[in-house]
Write a protein that holds these residues in place. Structure first.
Motif, PDB file in Angstrom:
ATOM      1  N   GLU A  34      70.551   9.484  86.567  1.00 55.06           N
ATOM      2  CA  GLU A  34      71.369  10.683  86.379  1.00 55.06           C
ATOM      3  C   GLU A  34      70.898  11.822  87.276  1.00 55.06           C
ATOM      4  O   GLU A  34      71.700  12.560  87.863  1.00 55.06           O
ATOM      5  N   GLU A  35      69.573  11.952  87.437  1.00 54.13           N
ATOM      6  CA  GLU A  35      69.044  13.009  88.290  1.00 54.13           C
ATOM      7  C   GLU A  35      69.355  12.730  89.764  1.00 54.13           C
ATOM      8  O   GLU A  35      69.666  13.654  90.524  1.00 54.13           O
ATOM      9  N   LEU A  36      69.273  11.468  90.151  1.00 53.61           N
ATOM     10  CA  LEU A  36      69.613  11.124  91.529  1.00 53.61           C
ATOM     11  C   LEU A  36      71.094  11.373  91.801  1.00 53.61           C
ATOM     12  O   LEU A  36      71.467  11.854  92.877  1.00 53.61           O
TER      13      LEU A  36
ATOM     14  N   LEU B  29      68.578  19.381  94.539  1.00 52.51           N
ATOM     15  CA  LEU B  29      68.125  19.334  93.150  1.00 52.51           C
ATOM     16  C   LEU B  29      67.044  20.388  92.939  1.00 52.51           C
ATOM     17  O   LEU B  29      66.022  20.387  93.638  1.00 52.51           O
ATOM     18  N   PRO B  30      67.266  21.331  91.992  1.00 53.56           N
ATOM     19  CA  PRO B  30      66.184  22.268  91.660  1.00 53.56           C
ATOM     20  C   PRO B  30      64.984  21.487  91.106  1.00 53.56           C
ATOM     21  O   PRO B  30      65.160  20.504  90.377  1.00 53.56           O
TER      22      PRO B  30
ATOM     23  N   PHE C 149      57.869  16.287 102.367  1.00 57.98           N
ATOM     24  CA  PHE C 149      59.001  15.374 102.251  1.00 57.98           C
ATOM     25  C   PHE C 149      58.819  14.458 101.046  1.00 57.98           C
ATOM     26  O   PHE C 149      57.698  14.078 100.701  1.00 57.98           O
ATOM     27  N   VAL C 150      59.968  14.130 100.435  1.00 58.47           N
ATOM     28  CA  VAL C 150      59.947  13.340  99.213  1.00 58.47           C
ATOM     29  C   VAL C 150      60.935  12.188  99.354  1.00 58.47           C
ATOM     30  O   VAL C 150      62.082  12.388  99.770  1.00 58.47           O
TER      31      VAL C 150
ATOM     32  N   ARG D 191      60.907  25.396  95.727  1.00 63.96           N
ATOM     33  CA  ARG D 191      61.182  24.797  94.406  1.00 63.96           C
ATOM     34  C   ARG D 191      62.566  24.143  94.340  1.00 63.96           C
ATOM     35  O   ARG D 191      63.227  24.151  93.313  1.00 63.96           O
ATOM     36  N   HIS D 192      62.976  23.602  95.469  1.00 61.08           N
ATOM     37  CA  HIS D 192      64.265  22.931  95.523  1.00 61.08           C
ATOM     38  C   HIS D 192      64.131  21.733  96.459  1.00 61.08           C
ATOM     39  O   HIS D 192      63.511  21.836  97.517  1.00 61.08           O
ATOM     40  N   LEU D 193      64.683  20.603  96.058  1.00 62.91           N
ATOM     41  CA  LEU D 193      64.675  19.403  96.886  1.00 62.91           C
ATOM     42  C   LEU D 193      65.978  19.354  97.672  1.00 62.91           C
ATOM     43  O   LEU D 193      67.059  19.179  97.106  1.00 62.91           O
ATOM     44  N   HIS D 194      65.870  19.533  98.994  1.00 64.27           N
ATOM     45  CA  HIS D 194      67.039  19.601  99.867  1.00 64.27           C
ATOM     46  C   HIS D 194      67.201  18.289 100.633  1.00 64.27           C
ATOM     47  O   HIS D 194      66.213  17.728 101.121  1.00 64.27           O
TER      48      HIS D 194
END
Length: 433
Positions: free
Chosen positions: A164-166, A175-176, A188-189, A208-211
């Motif tokens: 769901e998060e993906l 994604l915050p 990088f993640v 604090r955000h995944l871009h």
């Protein structure tokens, strides 16, 4: 209990601040070291500069008292230039008393006999540490600027999320992130699903955000990334807000080629910078060729040949790549410079690439990065496992030191590249030899 540290010449030539790096202990500078420093002061490179800096600092300290009697240091320790224990009779049997290293060993033996303190020789010379050990003397490397290379920040991490998060990441284009895992700026993640192994995504942590990656499919000056680490590297290289980029990887991983391609793209296509400045340390692998004839450019050509090779590959579609490169050099759009000539300059609005940065000391890295002017981006590339400098290793070189020190800064980004892409032969050699 305070200890007595005897400093070898190479420690002070590596880092003049070593005089103040031993807390409230006694720091001994042997008279033989003063002589060696005097022999190096006329050199025009970083070693000569450090020799002159050490001499100036010791001269300034004379105002605090007699160096031979000992002076108080700001950190609570004591500094003394030692003249004693230089008699030939004190030299250990079998050692030439005329050699500086053996005079340091003689001094250490004499101080150990007359003092209850622990006496430690501090040197970056492997052979001196070995000889000290054979004679029963304590010896160690200079550790204040060392990092644990095996635990070096990689710039990339994996994160497992629920499907769901993906899905939210895909739908919201990001994604915050306020989760328990704390990421560094520009880290990088690789997002992976806990429920579906085939579901994944690449992103970058900013504020604090995944871009999602902005340049994941970019073709930069004819170069397309072949693996995820190369995608991450180009993401940093093409982002003007990341002003300091470090790329670490073994031979053939593409770090230099990617940096050159990004520099050409930024300078020639996007006009984001007025000049592309490429530099690398002039340190030979194997036997030195000695002095080379010709102009400065002709002298530099052998040292810069790897850069020319990569540039000719980037201009491979031109009728004559060499003429095109020479034209860029003539117009000043491209500049190839030895690090020797960087000191004292202020370099604004340029794209700088420092190749083979693993052969620089932390002080040399500092000297280069402080040349950066307003609007300039600087990129460091290198392989800490291929060092030609006699007193540096994977843990003490300037590149690994820089990676570790800047990992928490918003202006900096780092990627370690693992997969070789030069050729199957190069990858085999890097892996097995």
């Amino acid at each position: 209990m305070p200890k007595t540290y005897i400093l070898d010449t190479n420690v002070l030539l590596h880092n003049p601040d070593a005089l103040l790096a031993f807390a409230d202990n006694l720091v001994i500078v042997p008279f033989a070291v003063i002589e060696e420093i005097d022999n190096q002061k006329r050199r025009q490179d970083e070693i000569g500069r450090n020799a002159r800096l050490v001499s100036r600092r010791l001269d300034e300290m004379r105002a605090l008292g007699h160096l031979s009697e000992g002076i108080a240091l700001p950190n609570g320790g004591t500094l003394r230039v030692e003249l004693n224990h230089q008699e030939l009779a004190d030299c250990p049997p079998g050692l030439d008393p005329g050699k500086y290293d053996n005079r340091i060993l003689t001094l250490a033996q004499g101080l150990r006999r007359q003092s209850a303190q622990t006496v430690i020789i501090v040197t970056k010379d492997l052979n001196l540490r070995i000889k000290a050990d054979v004679l029963g003397l304590a010896a160690e490397d200079f550790y204040s600027d060392k990092v644990d290379y095996h635990e070096l920040y990689k710039g990339v991490r994996e994160l497992f999320l629920a499907s769901e998060e993906l899905n939210t990441f895909y739908q919201e284009n990001g994604l915050p992130w306020n989760g328990p895992t704390a990421f560094y700026p520009n880290e990088f993640v690789v997002l992976k699903s806990l429920d579906n192994p085939s579901q994944s995504a690449l992103c970058r942590h900013i504020g604090r955000h995944l871009h999602p990656l902005r340049h994941e499919q970019a073709v930069t000056w004819g170069v397309k990334p072949r693996n995820k680490e190369q995608k991450f590297a180009l993401e940093l290289l093409l982002d003007d807000s990341v002003q300091v980029v470090t790329l670490v990887g073994r031979a053939g991983t593409g770090k230099t080629l990617l940096a050159l391609a990004a520099g050409m793209e930024k300078v020639l296509e996007q006009n984001a910078y007025c000049r592309f400045l490429v530099t690398r340390p002039v340190i030979p692998m194997g036997d030195d060729l000695g002095f080379l004839p010709g102009t400065k450019e002709e002298k530099l050509r052998p040292w810069m040949q790897p850069i020319y090779d990569n540039l000719e590959y980037l201009f491979r579609d031109a009728d004559d790549p060499s003429d095109l490169i020479d034209d860029l050099l003539h117009r000043g759009t491209l500049e190839l410079e030895a690090l020797t000539y960087i000191r004292g300059r202020s370099i604004p609005s340029q794209f700088i690439l420092c190749d083979e940065a693993q052969n620089l000391s932390p002080n040399m890295i500092k000297a280069l990065i402080t040349r950066v002017g307003e609007g300039t981006k600087i990129v460091f590339t290198g392989d800490p496992e291929q060092i030609d400098h006699p007193y540096l290793d994977a843990s003490s070189n300037g590149l690994t030191y820089l990676v570790e020190k800047l990992k928490g800064e918003n202006l900096a980004g780092h990627v370690t590249l693992f997969q070789g892409e030069r050729s199957r032969v190069a990858e085999m050699g890097a892996s097995l030899l």
